[in-house]
Motif scaffolding. Structure first.
Motif, mmCIF file in Angstrom:
data_model
loop_
_atom_site.group_PDB
_atom_site.id
_atom_site.type_symbol
_atom_site.label_atom_id
_atom_site.label_comp_id
_atom_site.label_asym_id
_atom_site.label_seq_id
_atom_site.Cartn_x
_atom_site.Cartn_y
_atom_site.Cartn_z
ATOM 1 N N CYS A 1 1.448 -0.724 -4.364
ATOM 2 C CA CYS A 1 1.845 -1.679 -3.333
ATOM 3 C C CYS A 1 2.636 -0.943 -2.254
ATOM 4 C CB CYS A 1 2.705 -2.795 -3.937
ATOM 5 S SG CYS A 1 1.833 -3.778 -5.188
ATOM 6 N N PHE A 2 2.127 -0.972 -1.055
ATOM 7 C CA PHE A 2 2.767 -0.273 0.063
ATOM 8 C C PHE A 2 2.178 -0.802 1.370
ATOM 9 C CE2 PHE A 2 -1.083 1.950 -1.042
ATOM 10 C CZ PHE A 2 -1.681 2.226 0.177
ATOM 11 N N GLY A 3 2.999 -0.792 2.410
ATOM 12 C CA GLY A 3 2.506 -1.140 3.730
ATOM 13 C C GLY A 3 1.710 -2.418 3.805
ATOM 14 N N GLY A 4 2.072 -3.415 3.005
ATOM 15 C CA GLY A 4 1.340 -4.673 2.998
ATOM 16 C C GLY A 4 0.065 -4.649 2.184
ATOM 17 N N GLN A 5 -0.234 -3.523 1.536
ATOM 18 C CA GLN A 5 -1.436 -3.399 0.721
ATOM 19 C C GLN A 5 -1.109 -3.539 -0.767
ATOM 20 O OE1 GLN A 5 -4.564 -0.607 1.860
ATOM 21 N NE2 GLN A 5 -3.160 0.299 3.343
ATOM 22 N N ASP A 6 -2.071 -4.024 -1.506
ATOM 23 C CA ASP A 6 -1.949 -4.188 -2.954
ATOM 24 C C ASP A 6 -3.270 -3.714 -3.563
ATOM 25 O OD1 ASP A 6 -1.564 -4.913 -5.566
ATOM 26 O OD2 ASP A 6 -0.903 -6.961 -5.138
ATOM 27 N N ILE A 7 -3.265 -2.490 -4.073
ATOM 28 C CA ILE A 7 -4.492 -1.855 -4.566
ATOM 29 C C ILE A 7 -4.351 -1.621 -6.060
ATOM 30 C CG2 ILE A 7 -6.019 0.155 -4.356
ATOM 31 C CD1 ILE A 7 -4.878 0.523 -1.508
ATOM 32 N N TRP A 8 -5.327 -2.049 -6.837
ATOM 33 C CA TRP A 8 -5.233 -1.876 -8.280
ATOM 34 C C TRP A 8 -6.580 -1.537 -8.886
ATOM 35 C CZ3 TRP A 8 -7.964 -5.468 -11.217
ATOM 36 C CH2 TRP A 8 -8.348 -6.650 -10.574
ATOM 37 N N GLN A 9 -6.506 -0.924 -10.069
ATOM 38 C CA GLN A 9 -7.695 -0.501 -10.807
ATOM 39 C C GLN A 9 -7.397 -0.642 -12.287
ATOM 40 O OE1 GLN A 9 -10.746 0.834 -9.519
ATOM 41 N NE2 GLN A 9 -11.486 0.723 -11.621
ATOM 42 N N GLN A 10 -8.219 -1.389 -12.986
ATOM 43 C CA GLN A 10 -7.981 -1.665 -14.397
ATOM 44 C C GLN A 10 -8.503 -0.567 -15.314
ATOM 45 O OE1 GLN A 10 -9.306 -5.679 -15.112
ATOM 46 N NE2 GLN A 10 -7.637 -6.107 -16.501
ATOM 47 N N THR A 11 -9.592 0.066 -14.938
ATOM 48 C CA THR A 11 -10.192 1.111 -15.761
ATOM 49 C C THR A 11 -9.912 2.470 -15.164
ATOM 50 O OG1 THR A 11 -12.280 0.896 -14.545
ATOM 51 C CG2 THR A 11 -12.032 -0.408 -16.555
ATOM 52 N N THR A 12 -10.008 3.503 -15.978
ATOM 53 C CA THR A 12 -9.727 4.854 -15.524
ATOM 54 C C THR A 12 -10.616 5.217 -14.337
ATOM 55 O OG1 THR A 12 -9.122 5.510 -17.766
ATOM 56 C CG2 THR A 12 -9.607 7.271 -16.200
ATOM 57 N N MET B 1 3.333 1.568 -8.614
ATOM 58 C CA MET B 1 4.117 2.140 -7.517
ATOM 59 C C MET B 1 4.320 1.093 -6.431
ATOM 60 S SD MET B 1 3.514 5.625 -5.292
ATOM 61 C CE MET B 1 2.317 4.935 -4.126
ATOM 62 N N ASP B 2 5.560 0.932 -5.992
ATOM 63 C CA ASP B 2 5.907 -0.072 -4.986
ATOM 64 C C ASP B 2 6.915 0.548 -4.017
ATOM 65 O OD1 ASP B 2 6.584 -2.363 -3.546
ATOM 66 O OD2 ASP B 2 6.417 -3.645 -5.308
ATOM 67 N N LEU B 3 6.520 0.718 -2.768
ATOM 68 C CA LEU B 3 7.355 1.395 -1.785
ATOM 69 C C LEU B 3 7.865 0.422 -0.728
ATOM 70 C CD1 LEU B 3 5.228 4.625 -1.182
ATOM 71 C CD2 LEU B 3 7.047 4.257 -2.864
ATOM 72 N N SER B 4 9.159 0.513 -0.427
ATOM 73 C CA SER B 4 9.737 -0.281 0.646
ATOM 74 C C SER B 4 9.635 0.506 1.950
ATOM 75 C CB SER B 4 11.207 -0.598 0.343
ATOM 76 O OG SER B 4 12.015 0.561 0.555
ATOM 77 N N GLN C 1 6.358 -6.329 -5.465
ATOM 78 C CA GLN C 1 5.015 -6.879 -5.644
ATOM 79 C C GLN C 1 4.419 -6.523 -6.987
ATOM 80 O OE1 GLN C 1 3.725 -5.354 -1.512
ATOM 81 N NE2 GLN C 1 2.294 -7.016 -1.929
ATOM 82 N N ILE C 2 4.767 -5.333 -7.501
ATOM 83 C CA ILE C 2 4.163 -4.875 -8.756
ATOM 84 C C ILE C 2 4.596 -5.725 -9.939
ATOM 85 C CG2 ILE C 2 3.733 -2.479 -8.100
ATOM 86 C CD1 ILE C 2 6.426 -1.804 -9.475
ATOM 87 N N LEU C 3 5.634 -6.546 -9.761
ATOM 88 C CA LEU C 3 6.100 -7.402 -10.849
ATOM 89 C C LEU C 3 5.697 -8.855 -10.600
ATOM 90 C CD1 LEU C 3 9.600 -5.872 -11.638
ATOM 91 C CD2 LEU C 3 7.394 -5.421 -12.718
ATOM 92 N N THR C 4 4.526 -9.020 -10.018
ATOM 93 C CA THR C 4 3.901 -10.335 -9.884
ATOM 94 C C THR C 4 2.625 -10.309 -10.717
ATOM 95 O OG1 THR C 4 2.716 -9.593 -7.883
ATOM 96 C CG2 THR C 4 4.826 -10.734 -7.579
ATOM 97 N N PRO C 5 2.192 -11.459 -11.232
ATOM 98 C CA PRO C 5 1.004 -11.498 -12.091
ATOM 99 C C PRO C 5 -0.205 -10.834 -11.444
ATOM 100 C CG PRO C 5 2.121 -13.592 -12.156
ATOM 101 C CD PRO C 5 2.806 -12.791 -11.080
ATOM 102 N N ASN C 6 -0.854 -9.983 -12.221
ATOM 103 C CA ASN C 6 -2.010 -9.238 -11.743
ATOM 104 C C ASN C 6 -2.829 -8.814 -12.963
ATOM 105 O OD1 ASN C 6 -3.199 -6.320 -11.161
ATOM 106 N ND2 ASN C 6 -3.091 -7.387 -9.195
ATOM 107 N N PRO C 7 -4.159 -8.802 -12.875
ATOM 108 C CA PRO C 7 -4.986 -8.433 -14.036
ATOM 109 C C PRO C 7 -4.673 -7.071 -14.625
ATOM 110 C CG PRO C 7 -6.335 -9.437 -12.328
ATOM 111 C CD PRO C 7 -4.973 -9.229 -11.725
ATOM 112 N N VAL C 8 -4.171 -6.148 -13.802
ATOM 113 C CA VAL C 8 -3.952 -4.795 -14.294
ATOM 114 C C VAL C 8 -2.775 -4.709 -15.259
ATOM 115 C CG1 VAL C 8 -2.345 -3.912 -12.556
ATOM 116 C CG2 VAL C 8 -4.041 -2.382 -13.527
ATOM 117 N N SER C 9 -1.834 -5.669 -15.163
ATOM 118 C CA SER C 9 -0.652 -5.599 -16.028
ATOM 119 C C SER C 9 -0.404 -6.876 -16.821
ATOM 120 C CB SER C 9 0.601 -5.301 -15.189
ATOM 121 O OG SER C 9 0.753 -6.242 -14.148
ATOM 122 N N LEU C 10 -1.131 -7.936 -16.508
ATOM 123 C CA LEU C 10 -0.880 -9.224 -17.147
ATOM 124 C C LEU C 10 -1.035 -9.165 -18.658
ATOM 125 C CD1 LEU C 10 -0.089 -12.097 -16.383
ATOM 126 C CD2 LEU C 10 -2.526 -12.679 -16.290
#
Length: 305
Positions: free
Chosen positions: A141-152, A99-102, A179-188
């Motif tokens: 990704c929202f409000g300058g934050q980038d929060i991710w979780q790899q496991t359930t 999720m990526d909000l402008s 931002q969600i389409l930049t390299p990150n462990p959750v989607s790489l």
């Protein structure tokens, strides 16, 4: 939470208690179309099987790579030609929520904000994933934050940042790039997942396109966009806009509305063309569509279980 309250909550800023109530709607979405993950050979099996595992679909002529244990000797004896049982299996579904909000998502002419609808939808998807016993990873990704979780995650751990994503103050820090389409462990290294992208952003630069192409090569990707069609139907005049930083006056004319609509449609058509070339489902919903209605459509496509 009644139907009308879900469509038009009393505040665009959702509390964690609001997410707890979304579980009811997730549970009553209906049944998803049955999807099979086919084995590469008749004898191949994968881990994390749900239910009874393998299910026989059909017979075909024996091939050298087939497992001898799957030869149907009765049919072979009757036809005089070796026949192999072909199996399908129901795997445990793995889902990736992006999720990526402008800053523009924190607006709405009726019902609620676009950001609120995205957040509600994300909550229903999370609930449904848990109820079906599937796996979920996410990046928000929202409000300058980038929060991710790899496991359930435990749902409260996800609902907290979702609640934060609904806060109006986030509109002052949102970035235009995806931002969600930049390299990150959750989607790489995401493989064989149902990827659901929730965003109001429409511009895909070359780096984002290349990363999205890689993601689509190994996963089934659904791009969900929510718009407010009433934005281009405002009666000409002056509008008072209130935000956390104060109030301001916006002047709207028929000419300015037409220009804004034309620019939006041109950009959206370009986005649709790019996504179609990558074999990505581009789904556009209006803000007037309730979140469980959007989730039910995703269910019909097999995006959620």
């Amino acid at each position: 939470m009644t139907m009308s309250a879900l469509l038009a909550p009393s505040s665009p800023e959702l509390q964690e208690v609001d997410f707890a109530q979304l579980g009811h709607y997730a549970k009553h979405l209906g049944r998803a179309p049955r999807a099979h993950h086919f084995a590469l050979t008749s004898g191949e099996r994968h881990a994390h099987l749900k239910g009874q595992g393998l299910e026989m679909l059909e017979l075909r002529a024996y091939q050298a790579s087939d497992d001898l244990r799957h030869i149907d000797w009765r049919v072979t004896a009757r036809t005089g030609q070796a026949q192999t049982r072909l199996y399908a299996q129901e795997n445990e579904h793995q889902r990736l929520l992006l999720m990526d909000l402008s800053s523009e998502a924190y607006f709405g002419t009726k019902h609620s904000f676009i950001s609120t609808r995205f957040v509600q939808l994300a909550g229903i998807i999370a609930w449904r994933t848990k109820q079906q016993g599937d796996k979920l990873s996410y990046r928000l990704c929202f409000g300058g934050q980038d929060i991710w979780q790899q496991t359930t995650p435990l749902l409260p751990k996800l609902f907290h940042p979702l609640s934060q994503a609904s806060l109006i103050q986030s509109r002052h820090h949102a970035t235009p790039a995806l931002q969600i389409l930049t390299p990150n462990p959750v989607s790489l290294k995401a493989r064989n997942k149902d990827v659901i992208i929730l965003t109001d952003k429409q511009q895909l630069g070359r780096p984002e396109t290349l990363y999205l192409k890689q993601l689509a090569q190994h996963n089934k990707v659904f791009w969900v966009q929510i718009i407010d069609v009433n934005t281009f139907k405002l009666v000409p005049g002056q509008y008072q806009i209130k935000s956390v930083s104060g109030e301001s006056i916006v002047h709207v004319s028929k000419h300015s509305s037409n220009l804004a609509q034309q620019a939006f449609q041109k950009q959206n058509q370009q986005l649709k063309k790019q996504l179609n070339q990558l074999d990505i489902e581009h789904l556009v919903f209006d803000l007037s569509e309730p979140p469980e209605g959007i989730a039910r459509y995703l269910l019909s496509l097999g995006a959620i279980g």
